[in-house]
Design a protein around this motif. Sequence first.
Motif, PDB file in Angstrom:
ATOM      1  N   LEU A 295       0.828  -1.197   0.000  1.00 25.88           N
ATOM      2  CA  LEU A 295       0.000   0.000   0.000  1.00 25.88           C
ATOM      3  C   LEU A 295       0.866   1.251   0.000  1.00 25.88           C
ATOM      4  CD1 LEU A 295      -3.001   0.646  -0.004  1.00 25.88           C
ATOM      5  CD2 LEU A 295      -2.920   0.821   2.485  1.00 25.88           C
ATOM      6  N   ALA A 296       1.980   1.227   0.717  1.00 26.13           N
ATOM      7  CA  ALA A 296       2.893   2.371   0.724  1.00 26.13           C
ATOM      8  C   ALA A 296       3.462   2.611  -0.672  1.00 26.13           C
ATOM      9  CB  ALA A 296       4.023   2.128   1.721  1.00 26.13           C
ATOM     10  N   GLN A 297       3.813   1.541  -1.350  1.00 25.35           N
ATOM     11  CA  GLN A 297       4.330   1.668  -2.710  1.00 25.35           C
ATOM     12  C   GLN A 297       3.247   2.189  -3.655  1.00 25.35           C
ATOM     13  OE1 GLN A 297       6.253  -1.884  -4.088  1.00 25.35           O
ATOM     14  NE2 GLN A 297       6.760  -1.052  -6.103  1.00 25.35           N
ATOM     15  N   LEU A 298       2.019   1.734  -3.438  1.00 27.77           N
ATOM     16  CA  LEU A 298       0.910   2.192  -4.274  1.00 27.77           C
ATOM     17  C   LEU A 298       0.651   3.677  -4.050  1.00 27.77           C
ATOM     18  CD1 LEU A 298      -1.098   0.837  -6.262  1.00 27.77           C
ATOM     19  CD2 LEU A 298      -2.726   0.721  -4.371  1.00 27.77           C
ATOM     20  N   ARG A 299       0.724   4.124  -2.801  1.00 25.54           N
ATOM     21  CA  ARG A 299       0.524   5.548  -2.511  1.00 25.54           C
ATOM     22  C   ARG A 299       1.597   6.404  -3.180  1.00 25.54           C
ATOM     23  NH1 ARG A 299      -1.095   3.860   3.031  1.00 25.54           N
ATOM     24  NH2 ARG A 299      -3.277   4.501   3.325  1.00 25.54           N
ATOM     25  N   GLU A 300       2.812   5.892  -3.208  1.00 30.64           N
ATOM     26  CA  GLU A 300       3.904   6.645  -3.827  1.00 30.64           C
ATOM     27  C   GLU A 300       3.760   6.674  -5.346  1.00 30.64           C
ATOM     28  OE1 GLU A 300       8.804   6.505  -4.132  1.00 30.64           O
ATOM     29  OE2 GLU A 300       7.735   5.250  -2.671  1.00 30.64           O
ATOM     30  N   ARG A 301       3.345   5.563  -5.914  1.00 26.25           N
ATOM     31  CA  ARG A 301       3.273   5.457  -7.371  1.00 26.25           C
ATOM     32  C   ARG A 301       2.000   6.087  -7.928  1.00 26.25           C
ATOM     33  NH1 ARG A 301       1.104   2.052 -11.125  1.00 26.25           N
ATOM     34  NH2 ARG A 301       2.308   1.728 -13.036  1.00 26.25           N
ATOM     35  N   SER A 302       0.871   5.877  -7.254  1.00 30.88           N
ATOM     36  CA  SER A 302      -0.427   6.373  -7.733  1.00 30.88           C
ATOM     37  C   SER A 302      -1.189   7.019  -6.580  1.00 30.88           C
ATOM     38  CB  SER A 302      -1.243   5.228  -8.328  1.00 30.88           C
ATOM     39  OG  SER A 302      -0.533   4.528  -9.324  1.00 30.88           O
ATOM     40  N   PRO A 303      -0.724   8.175  -6.096  1.00 33.73           N
ATOM     41  CA  PRO A 303      -1.333   8.769  -4.897  1.00 33.73           C
ATOM     42  C   PRO A 303      -2.810   9.117  -5.063  1.00 33.73           C
ATOM     43  CG  PRO A 303       0.170  10.303  -5.979  1.00 33.73           C
ATOM     44  CD  PRO A 303       0.389   8.980  -6.619  1.00 33.73           C
ATOM     45  N   LYS A 304      -3.186   9.685  -6.205  1.00 32.75           N
ATOM     46  CA  LYS A 304      -4.583  10.066  -6.406  1.00 32.75           C
ATOM     47  C   LYS A 304      -5.472   8.840  -6.469  1.00 32.75           C
ATOM     48  CE  LYS A 304      -7.679  12.679  -9.435  1.00 32.75           C
ATOM     49  NZ  LYS A 304      -7.783  13.490 -10.681  1.00 32.75           N
ATOM     50  N   PHE A 305      -5.039   7.828  -7.208  1.00 32.71           N
ATOM     51  CA  PHE A 305      -5.818   6.595  -7.327  1.00 32.71           C
ATOM     52  C   PHE A 305      -6.007   5.946  -5.956  1.00 32.71           C
ATOM     53  CE2 PHE A 305      -5.453   1.953  -7.323  1.00 32.71           C
ATOM     54  CZ  PHE A 305      -6.601   1.594  -8.012  1.00 32.71           C
ATOM     55  N   THR A 306      -4.938   5.852  -5.176  1.00 27.46           N
ATOM     56  CA  THR A 306      -5.013   5.207  -3.868  1.00 27.46           C
ATOM     57  C   THR A 306      -5.937   5.978  -2.933  1.00 27.46           C
ATOM     58  OG1 THR A 306      -2.721   4.504  -4.176  1.00 27.46           O
ATOM     59  CG2 THR A 306      -3.649   4.292  -1.969  1.00 27.46           C
ATOM     60  N   ARG A 307      -5.779   7.289  -2.926  1.00 27.54           N
ATOM     61  CA  ARG A 307      -6.604   8.132  -2.057  1.00 27.54           C
ATOM     62  C   ARG A 307      -8.091   7.997  -2.428  1.00 27.54           C
ATOM     63  NH1 ARG A 307      -3.714  12.092  -2.723  1.00 27.54           N
ATOM     64  NH2 ARG A 307      -4.835  13.132  -4.435  1.00 27.54           N
ATOM     65  N   THR A 308      -8.382   8.034  -3.710  1.00 24.81           N
ATOM     66  CA  THR A 308      -9.766   7.960  -4.175  1.00 24.81           C
ATOM     67  C   THR A 308     -10.393   6.600  -3.873  1.00 24.81           C
ATOM     68  OG1 THR A 308      -9.286   9.519  -5.973  1.00 24.81           O
ATOM     69  CG2 THR A 308     -11.255   8.163  -6.194  1.00 24.81           C
ATOM     70  N   THR A 309      -9.635   5.531  -4.115  1.00 24.06           N
ATOM     71  CA  THR A 309     -10.163   4.186  -3.897  1.00 24.06           C
ATOM     72  C   THR A 309     -10.446   3.935  -2.414  1.00 24.06           C
ATOM     73  OG1 THR A 309      -8.934   3.355  -5.815  1.00 24.06           O
ATOM     74  CG2 THR A 309      -9.739   1.722  -4.241  1.00 24.06           C
ATOM     75  N   LEU A 310      -9.531   4.349  -1.549  1.00 21.95           N
ATOM     76  CA  LEU A 310      -9.744   4.159  -0.115  1.00 21.95           C
ATOM     77  C   LEU A 310     -10.909   5.006   0.387  1.00 21.95           C
ATOM     78  CD1 LEU A 310      -6.054   4.014   1.152  1.00 21.95           C
ATOM     79  CD2 LEU A 310      -7.646   2.113   0.781  1.00 21.95           C
ATOM     80  N   ALA A 311     -11.086   6.194  -0.205  1.00 23.12           N
ATOM     81  CA  ALA A 311     -12.219   7.042   0.169  1.00 23.12           C
ATOM     82  C   ALA A 311     -13.540   6.391  -0.245  1.00 23.12           C
ATOM     83  CB  ALA A 311     -12.079   8.414  -0.482  1.00 23.12           C
ATOM     84  N   LYS A 312     -13.561   5.771  -1.412  1.00 20.15           N
ATOM     85  CA  LYS A 312     -14.772   5.069  -1.862  1.00 20.15           C
ATOM     86  C   LYS A 312     -15.070   3.867  -0.975  1.00 20.15           C
ATOM     87  CE  LYS A 312     -14.662   6.419  -6.732  1.00 20.15           C
ATOM     88  NZ  LYS A 312     -14.547   5.959  -8.140  1.00 20.15           N
ATOM     89  N   GLU A 313     -14.029   3.204  -0.501  1.00 24.91           N
ATOM     90  CA  GLU A 313     -14.229   2.078   0.409  1.00 24.91           C
ATOM     91  C   GLU A 313     -14.868   2.560   1.711  1.00 24.91           C
ATOM     92  OE1 GLU A 313     -11.742  -1.682   2.301  1.00 24.91           O
ATOM     93  OE2 GLU A 313     -10.664   0.079   1.586  1.00 24.91           O
ATOM     94  N   ARG A 314     -14.411   3.702   2.216  1.00 25.28           N
ATOM     95  CA  ARG A 314     -15.000   4.239   3.448  1.00 25.28           C
ATOM     96  C   ARG A 314     -16.451   4.658   3.218  1.00 25.28           C
ATOM     97  NH1 ARG A 314      -9.741   6.497   3.697  1.00 25.28           N
ATOM     98  NH2 ARG A 314     -10.492   8.465   2.818  1.00 25.28           N
ATOM     99  N   ARG A 315     -16.706   5.235   2.048  1.00 27.94           N
ATOM    100  CA  ARG A 315     -18.061   5.658   1.717  1.00 27.94           C
ATOM    101  C   ARG A 315     -18.990   4.451   1.597  1.00 27.94           C
ATOM    102  NH1 ARG A 315     -19.832   8.713  -3.902  1.00 27.94           N
ATOM    103  NH2 ARG A 315     -22.060   8.946  -3.419  1.00 27.94           N
ATOM    104  N   LEU A 316     -18.493   3.377   1.008  1.00 25.56           N
ATOM    105  CA  LEU A 316     -19.273   2.145   0.917  1.00 25.56           C
ATOM    106  C   LEU A 316     -19.613   1.639   2.312  1.00 25.56           C
ATOM    107  CD1 LEU A 316     -20.434  -0.290  -0.665  1.00 25.56           C
ATOM    108  CD2 LEU A 316     -18.134  -1.294  -0.587  1.00 25.56           C
TER     109      LEU A 316
END
Length: 365
Positions: free
Chosen positions: A149-170
């Motif tokens: 997840l740390a590597q994903l945040r570094e490589r695709s910060p917007k994608f990671t942030r958006t996906t985790l936010a959608k998970e919380r919204r779900l």
Amino acid sequence: MDINVYRPGELSSADRTAWTAMQSKAHLLGSPELANPFLSPEFALAVGRYRRGVRIAVVREAGEPAAFFPYQRTATGVGRAIGLGISDAQGVVHRPGFTWDARELLRACGLALWEFDHLVEGQHAFEDRATGSFPSPVMDVDQGYEAYLAQLRERSPKFTRTTLAKERRLGRDAAEVRYVHDERDPAALRTLMAWKSAQYRRTGRSDRFAHDWITRLVQHLFHTRSESFAGILSVLYGDGKPIAAHFGLRSERVLACWFPAYDPAYAKYSPGLVLHLRMAEAAAADGIACLDLGRGQKEYKDSLKTRELTVSEGWVTRRHPVAVGHRVRRAPVRALRNAVVSRPELFEHADKLLKRAGKIRSSRS
């Protein structure tokens, strides 16, 4: 080479054990690509239950198995990779240092040619016959989910942030959101296959589950379990029902992603992406080293990957009229498909046409 060819039911338990041992040790001996579950004896034997012409060549040195080559054969000697069209890893499973002559192997197997479309790396006797090579994205979780997840945040910060936010919204909007990594309820598998069929039709693609042998193969693999191999159905639940699911195959170190789908009613939450992150977390906890997303240009694969493997397609041929005729028929179709897929402007146009045709087909059905 001492080569014996067997029908699936003729393969001895000793040979199956040797085959599995080669896969288990592959990552330690410099050939991690051989650990893919699509290269396992369980997959080859399962395909053999539902498709004719499945054979397994066993190459022995000093009386001991040195390599295993599963394939499918027609009566005219046309050979194909085992499960061609649905298999994401193909080739010879072998012990370290083993080399082979491609034409000699084909001759022993009674093949005029052997066709592949997901040849794994390191198959030197076959690779120089490849007509194209393609990336196959991978999610590495061998250092644990948090490291991934740390590597994903570094490589695709917007994608990671958006996906985790959608998970919380779900989690806020849907009741009883939960994840089951290894679901054993066959009803959930039937739901997944229904979603996937609808997705194929909606996007204008060929429905794989319209083929009875593929449906029966997947159901068989769902019930196949051992320490070294299993069919894994992962399900994300919400509001008391499945909202996303995936069926794939697991070896000791690799989870091969195969059939993902979700309920379109929950599309705004990107449940498929949430599911893949949950899969990565559970796989890491189970000691899996990577999730192989498979060949194919998909935006979600580019977003989730940590690196790429390379798979190849092509033909190995002998001097034989059957080989010439098969290539004449197949080569133009394959070349056209690859030309469209490799050029974004052509792919986008073709994708729109397929989806338009899919909408018409879905409305009529």
